[in-house]
Design a protein around this motif. Structure first.
Motif, PDB file in Angstrom:
ATOM      1  N   SER A   1       0.917  -1.308   0.036  1.00 16.35           N
ATOM      2  CA  SER A   1       0.106   0.050   0.075  1.00 16.35           C
ATOM      3  C   SER A   1       0.907   1.237   0.078  1.00 16.35           C
ATOM      4  O   SER A   1       2.131   1.250   0.024  1.00 16.35           O
ATOM      5  CB  SER A   1      -0.922   0.193   1.182  1.00 16.35           C
ATOM      6  OG  SER A   1      -0.015  -0.138   2.442  1.00 16.35           O
ATOM      7  N   ASN A   2       0.306   2.400  -0.215  1.00 20.75           N
ATOM      8  CA  ASN A   2       0.834   3.628   0.021  1.00 20.75           C
ATOM      9  C   ASN A   2       0.701   4.342   1.340  1.00 20.75           C
ATOM     10  O   ASN A   2      -0.520   4.507   1.677  1.00 20.75           O
ATOM     11  CB  ASN A   2       0.373   4.591  -1.193  1.00 20.75           C
ATOM     12  CG  ASN A   2       0.933   5.930  -1.220  1.00 20.75           C
ATOM     13  OD1 ASN A   2       0.562   6.939  -0.270  1.00 20.75           O
ATOM     14  ND2 ASN A   2       1.913   6.163  -2.195  1.00 20.75           N
TER      15      ASN A   2
ATOM     16  N   LEU B   1       0.659   7.213   2.409  1.00 17.33           N
ATOM     17  CA  LEU B   1      -0.259   8.492   2.625  1.00 17.33           C
ATOM     18  C   LEU B   1      -1.669   8.054   2.456  1.00 17.33           C
ATOM     19  O   LEU B   1      -2.536   8.614   3.096  1.00 17.33           O
ATOM     20  CB  LEU B   1       0.390   9.387   1.611  1.00 17.33           C
ATOM     21  CG  LEU B   1       1.722   9.916   1.777  1.00 17.33           C
ATOM     22  CD1 LEU B   1       2.046  11.121   0.438  1.00 17.33           C
ATOM     23  CD2 LEU B   1       2.204  10.487   3.002  1.00 17.33           C
ATOM     24  N   GLU B   2      -1.921   7.233   1.479  1.00 15.89           N
ATOM     25  CA  GLU B   2      -3.282   6.684   1.431  1.00 15.89           C
ATOM     26  C   GLU B   2      -3.695   5.898   2.687  1.00 15.89           C
ATOM     27  O   GLU B   2      -4.869   5.911   2.899  1.00 15.89           O
ATOM     28  CB  GLU B   2      -3.404   5.766   0.295  1.00 15.89           C
ATOM     29  CG  GLU B   2      -3.317   6.381  -1.217  1.00 15.89           C
ATOM     30  CD  GLU B   2      -3.218   5.591  -2.243  1.00 15.89           C
ATOM     31  OE1 GLU B   2      -3.320   4.345  -2.140  1.00 15.89           O
ATOM     32  OE2 GLU B   2      -3.180   6.027  -3.391  1.00 15.89           O
TER      33      GLU B   2
ATOM     34  N   THR C   1      -2.711   6.627   5.646  1.00 18.33           N
ATOM     35  CA  THR C   1      -2.816   7.554   6.806  1.00 18.33           C
ATOM     36  C   THR C   1      -4.197   7.863   6.513  1.00 18.33           C
ATOM     37  O   THR C   1      -4.837   8.385   7.621  1.00 18.33           O
ATOM     38  CB  THR C   1      -1.681   8.373   6.632  1.00 18.33           C
ATOM     39  OG1 THR C   1      -0.463   8.053   6.749  1.00 18.33           O
ATOM     40  CG2 THR C   1      -2.092   9.787   7.650  1.00 18.33           C
ATOM     41  N   ALA C   2      -4.452   8.439   5.326  1.00 18.11           N
ATOM     42  CA  ALA C   2      -5.929   8.651   5.239  1.00 18.11           C
ATOM     43  C   ALA C   2      -7.210   8.091   5.546  1.00 18.11           C
ATOM     44  O   ALA C   2      -8.122   8.558   6.104  1.00 18.11           O
ATOM     45  CB  ALA C   2      -6.208   9.481   3.662  1.00 18.11           C
ATOM     46  N   THR C   3      -7.014   6.843   5.148  1.00 17.35           N
ATOM     47  CA  THR C   3      -7.784   5.780   5.611  1.00 17.35           C
ATOM     48  C   THR C   3      -7.948   5.683   7.225  1.00 17.35           C
ATOM     49  O   THR C   3      -9.026   5.729   7.885  1.00 17.35           O
ATOM     50  CB  THR C   3      -7.548   4.312   5.006  1.00 17.35           C
ATOM     51  OG1 THR C   3      -7.434   4.505   3.750  1.00 17.35           O
ATOM     52  CG2 THR C   3      -8.322   3.274   5.572  1.00 17.35           C
TER      53      THR C   3
ATOM     54  N   ASN D   1       1.122  16.106   0.341  1.00 18.46           N
ATOM     55  CA  ASN D   1       0.174  15.065   0.510  1.00 18.46           C
ATOM     56  C   ASN D   1       0.016  14.465   1.786  1.00 18.46           C
ATOM     57  O   ASN D   1      -1.112  14.221   2.268  1.00 18.46           O
ATOM     58  CB  ASN D   1       0.565  13.914  -0.540  1.00 18.46           C
ATOM     59  CG  ASN D   1       0.362  14.356  -2.095  1.00 18.46           C
ATOM     60  OD1 ASN D   1      -0.416  15.364  -2.461  1.00 18.46           O
ATOM     61  ND2 ASN D   1       1.076  13.838  -3.024  1.00 18.46           N
TER      62      ASN D   1
ATOM     63  N   ALA E   1      -3.444  14.154   4.047  1.00 25.54           N
ATOM     64  CA  ALA E   1      -3.966  12.815   4.250  1.00 25.54           C
ATOM     65  C   ALA E   1      -4.164  12.786   5.743  1.00 25.54           C
ATOM     66  O   ALA E   1      -4.937  12.170   6.428  1.00 25.54           O
ATOM     67  CB  ALA E   1      -2.892  11.930   4.251  1.00 25.54           C
TER      68      ALA E   1
END
Length: 210
Positions: free
Chosen positions: A65-66, A68-69, A71-73, A97, A101
């Motif tokens: 996974s990424n 930053l993505e 983190t947002a989740t 970013n 996030a």
């Protein structure tokens, strides 16, 4: 730090040696407790389902996974979670970013160990922290005085009132080292080095009772 419950920390990095090194570093700091670690997004989600830490150290380049993505989740699921990005990337795009996030800090992996420790302490009391090079890039894009967090303004106000670091630490119930970190962030964000000039700035902007 106060003699209360420790700051609970979890690590998310897909390199075992990196996690081992960070865990070894943090285990030597009084008041820190590493409660878990994950090598990727799936493990991180499972980890937080078992126990939500106070601070999550997050790498960006994970295998599954990424960061930053992820983190947002996680911030959507656990709004109170504080995420500190720990990355080798210092590009402005990554930092921007990360902020979007929901990360509360961004420290480079080659930063001194004391910077990582300071970042965790600052995030634990509701502040934000960025590596020196990152902070300089951030302050070139936005009005600097508006970037001060409420706690940083509070520290600046206390400076204007003449309080020294020890007095501020007692008043805010944080360590002297954390106060020093706040002062460093304030100097970076305002691009003002001399304490007298910082006090003058605070008074000119109405951040002083006088």
């Amino acid at each position: 730090m106060n003699n209360t419950a420790p700051i609970r920390i979890a690590l998310v990095d897909d390199h075992t040696l990196v996690r081992d090194g960070i865990r070894a570093l943090l285990s030597m700091v009084p008041g820190f407790a590493v409660i878990g670690e994950a090598s990727g997004g799936h493990e991180a989600l499972e980890l937080l389902q078992r126990e939500v830490p106070d601070i999550l150290l997050m790498d960006i380049g994970l295998k599954d996974s990424n960061g930053l993505e992820l983190t947002a989740t996680l911030k959507k699921q656990y709004p109170a979670l504080k995420v500190l990005i720990l990355s080798m990337y210092d590009h402005q795009e990554y930092v921007s970013n990360a902020l979007r996030a929901g990360a509360s800090g961004y420290v480079l992996k080659d930063a001194p160990s004391r910077e990582i420790i300071a970042a965790i302490e600052v995030l634990a009391v509701g502040g934000q922290f960025y590596s020196s090079g990152i902070a300089q890039k951030l302050t070139t894009e936005e009005p600097q005085e508006h970037e001060l967090t409420p706690r940083e303004r509070q520290v600046l106000l206390m400076m204007a009132q003449g309080l020294n670091n020890k007095a501020m630490a007692r008043e805010l119930q944080i360590s002297v080292r954390t106060v020093e970190t706040y002062r460093l962030n304030i100097r970076r964000k305002l691009d003002i080095e001399k304490p007298a000039d910082l006090v003058k700035h605070a008074r000119e902007h109405g951040w002083s009772p006088e």
